[in-house]
Design an enzyme around this catalytic site. Structure first.
Site, PDB file in Angstrom:
ATOM      1  N   HIS A  19      -6.138  10.421   5.870  1.00  0.00           N
ATOM      2  CA  HIS A  19      -6.409   9.039   5.870  1.00  0.00           C
ATOM      3  C   HIS A  19      -6.365   8.477   7.161  1.00  0.00           C
ATOM      4  CE1 HIS A  19      -6.304   4.783   3.845  1.00  0.00           C
ATOM      5  NE2 HIS A  19      -6.704   4.900   4.869  1.00  0.00           N
ATOM      6  N   HIS A  21      -9.117   6.739   9.833  1.00  0.00           N
ATOM      7  CA  HIS A  21     -10.432   6.232  10.301  1.00  0.00           C
ATOM      8  C   HIS A  21     -10.601   6.511  12.050  1.00  0.00           C
ATOM      9  CE1 HIS A  21     -10.789   3.657   6.756  1.00  0.00           C
ATOM     10  NE2 HIS A  21      -9.551   3.618   6.900  1.00  0.00           N
ATOM     11  N   HIS A 209     -10.513   3.436  -0.996  1.00  0.00           N
ATOM     12  CA  HIS A 209      -9.428   2.579  -0.856  1.00  0.00           C
ATOM     13  C   HIS A 209      -9.127   1.771  -2.019  1.00  0.00           C
ATOM     14  CE1 HIS A 209      -9.732   3.880   3.144  1.00  0.00           C
ATOM     15  NE2 HIS A 209      -8.916   3.177   3.736  1.00  0.00           N
ATOM     16  N   GLU A 212      -4.407  -1.349  -1.961  1.00  0.00           N
ATOM     17  CA  GLU A 212      -3.889  -1.661  -0.656  1.00  0.00           C
ATOM     18  C   GLU A 212      -3.246  -3.145  -0.591  1.00  0.00           C
ATOM     19  OE1 GLU A 212      -6.634  -1.310   2.565  1.00  0.00           O
ATOM     20  OE2 GLU A 212      -5.123  -1.448   4.312  1.00  0.00           O
ATOM     21  N   ASP A 290      -3.820   5.995   9.314  1.00  0.00           N
ATOM     22  CA  ASP A 290      -4.771   5.125   8.973  1.00  0.00           C
ATOM     23  C   ASP A 290      -5.380   4.784  10.152  1.00  0.00           C
ATOM     24  OD1 ASP A 290      -6.327   3.415   7.451  1.00  0.00           O
ATOM     25  OD2 ASP A 290      -4.839   1.920   7.031  1.00  0.00           O
ATOM     26  N   ASP A 291      -5.043   3.962  11.046  1.00  0.00           N
ATOM     27  CA  ASP A 291      -5.550   3.534  12.299  1.00  0.00           C
ATOM     28  C   ASP A 291      -4.742   3.701  13.444  1.00  0.00           C
ATOM     29  OD1 ASP A 291      -8.348   2.596  11.256  1.00  0.00           O
ATOM     30  OD2 ASP A 291      -6.844   1.586  10.206  1.00  0.00           O
TER      31      ASP A 291
HETATM   32  N1  ADE Z   1      -6.504  -0.168   6.194  1.00  0.00           N
HETATM   33  C1  ADE Z   1      -7.907  -0.211   5.967  1.00  0.00           C
HETATM   34  N2  ADE Z   1      -8.119  -0.624   4.690  1.00  0.00           N
HETATM   35  C2  ADE Z   1      -9.545  -0.872   4.471  1.00  0.00           C
HETATM   36  N3  ADE Z   1     -10.360  -0.620   5.488  1.00  0.00           N
HETATM   37  C3  ADE Z   1      -9.844  -0.121   6.737  1.00  0.00           C
HETATM   38  N4  ADE Z   1     -10.714   0.367   7.575  1.00  0.00           N
HETATM   39  C4  ADE Z   1      -9.895   0.973   8.713  1.00  0.00           C
HETATM   40  N5  ADE Z   1      -8.821   0.775   8.107  1.00  0.00           N
HETATM   41  C5  ADE Z   1      -8.720   0.177   6.797  1.00  0.00           C
HETATM   42 ZN    ZN Z   2      -7.646   3.165   5.733  1.00  0.00          ZN
END
Ligand code: ADE
Ligand code: ZN
Length: 353
Positions: A19, A21, A209, A212, A290-291
């Site tokens: 996970h 992006h 997703h 969340e 994630d990011d």
């Molecule tokens: N945590 C996240 N939840 C949903 N979309 C995303 N796009 C990038 N990060 C995300």
């Molecule tokens: Zn994500």
């Protein structure tokens, strides 16, 4: 914990990341230099875009998923050429390798690029070059997952899915999975039933997703209506014990992102990420970044944060990493190789921490 034996143990574990992006690996420094190179004007009316430092500071005070996504989509507007995409992914793979990642299944958001006139094939060209380089130079096996933006009309998502170049990337095996991301509420999984039915017919792997920010009903809908075999985030699962039992018994893997959950205020602290509850219920999960450029850490920082909050034993870490290997979408031979490597690492560290 920098340089501590526990961090070193966690680094040595043969980790799979499921996970991440790739656009979320765009740091403010790179964002500003790409914007200058590509003549992209960043918002003038937001103080955060004064400098990379002020942007980074703004990332410390996200109030929600949507607050973050606002910056995420502006940030990626600086990506224009295939080499911009390649450099971005290569930068991520180098961090991942340094953190002990051996297999990475990475997301990308084509609609956020095609909507501003960047060709799908430009994105794919850049990302596939970086994936090949990661396999060759870093020994990381990779898999690309094409994510659809759930805040857009489902018919737009279907349109991209049916695009000739997109179909080619699926049928050639360059892209092997689809996902669903962006603003979660009020865009429930069932809006995308047709998209997932078509992706399934092509033999693509399916994830989304769910759970969340939105309730556990989004998880059950993704399982029931989309046929996903994996859930991204899924932390709200613990609020539905019956569903949690089903997810555990069917060995559906959650891709949990602890630092993201705190930064985006889905939970108050890492201790509130339901790691212990998931372990106790026998739910399979992996730990992910994630990011990373937005949430203050790559995968190892997430492992360390979980260890500091939950003090998992070596046996528990072994089971988390094993679940990540077994839940990966690589071939059986690669899984066997990674499981043997895990056994060696555990034998080496048993009793030392
Ligand atoms: N945590 C996240 N939840 C949903 N979309 C995303 N796009 C990038 N990060 C995300
Ligand atoms: Zn994500």
């Amino acid at each position: 914990m920098a340089g501590s034996p526990v961090r070193e143990f966690l680094r040595c574990l043969p980790k799979c990341e499921h996970h991440i992006h790739l656009e979320g690996a765009l740091t403010p420094d790179v964002l500003f230099s790409l914007a200058a190179k590509n003549n992209i004007t960043l918002p003038q009316d937001d103080e955060a875009f004064k400098s990379p430092a002020s942007l980074l500071e703004r990332y410390q005070s996200f109030t929600s998923l949507d607050d973050f996504l606002h910056y995420y989509y502006i940030g990626m507007s600086a990506l224009v050429t295939a080499s911009d995409f390649e450099d971005l992914a290569w930068d991520y793979f180098q961090h991942a390798s340094a953190d002990g990642v051996v297999h990475a299944e990475v997301f990308f958001d084509p609609q956020a690029h095609t909507a501003r006139g960047i060709k799908y094939n430009t994105v794919i060209e850049g990302f596939t070059h970086a994936c090949k380089r990661a396999e060759k130079e870093l020994g990381i096996t990779t898999l690309l997952t094409c994510c659809f933006l759930r805040h857009l009309p489902p018919k737009d998502c279907l349109e991209l899915f049916e695009d000739e170049d997109v179909q080619k990337s699926y049928k050639s095996g360059v892209v092997q999975a689809i996902g669903l991301d962006s603003s979660e509420k009020p865009f429930p999984p069932e809006n995308f039933t047709e998209l997932y039915r078509k992706a399934n017919a092509l033999g693509l792997k399916l994830t989304a997703h769910a759970g969340e920010e939105a309730p556990a009903s989004y998880i059950s809908s993704a399982l029931r209506n989309l046929g996903v075999t994996r859930i991204d985030h899924g932390i709200q699962l613990v609020n539905d014990p019956e569903l949690m039992h089903k997810v555990a018994s069917e060995k559906t893997m959650l891709t949990v992102c602890p630092l993201s959950n705190v930064v985006l205020r889905c939970v108050d602290t890492i201790k509130d990420v339901p790691i212990r509850k998931l372990l106790d219920a026998g739910v399979q999960f992996s730990i992910n970044s994630d990011d990373p450029a937005y949430f203050g850490g790559y995968i190892l920082d997430n492992y360390v944060a979980v260890h500091e909050a939950f003090a998992l034993s070596v046996k528990e870490w072994e089971s988390v990493v094993r679940a990540g290997i077994e839940g990966s979408w690589c071939g059986a031979a690669r899984k066997e190789q990674l499981l043997r490597r895990l056994n060696r690492v555990i034998a080496n560290w048993e009793g030392k921490i």
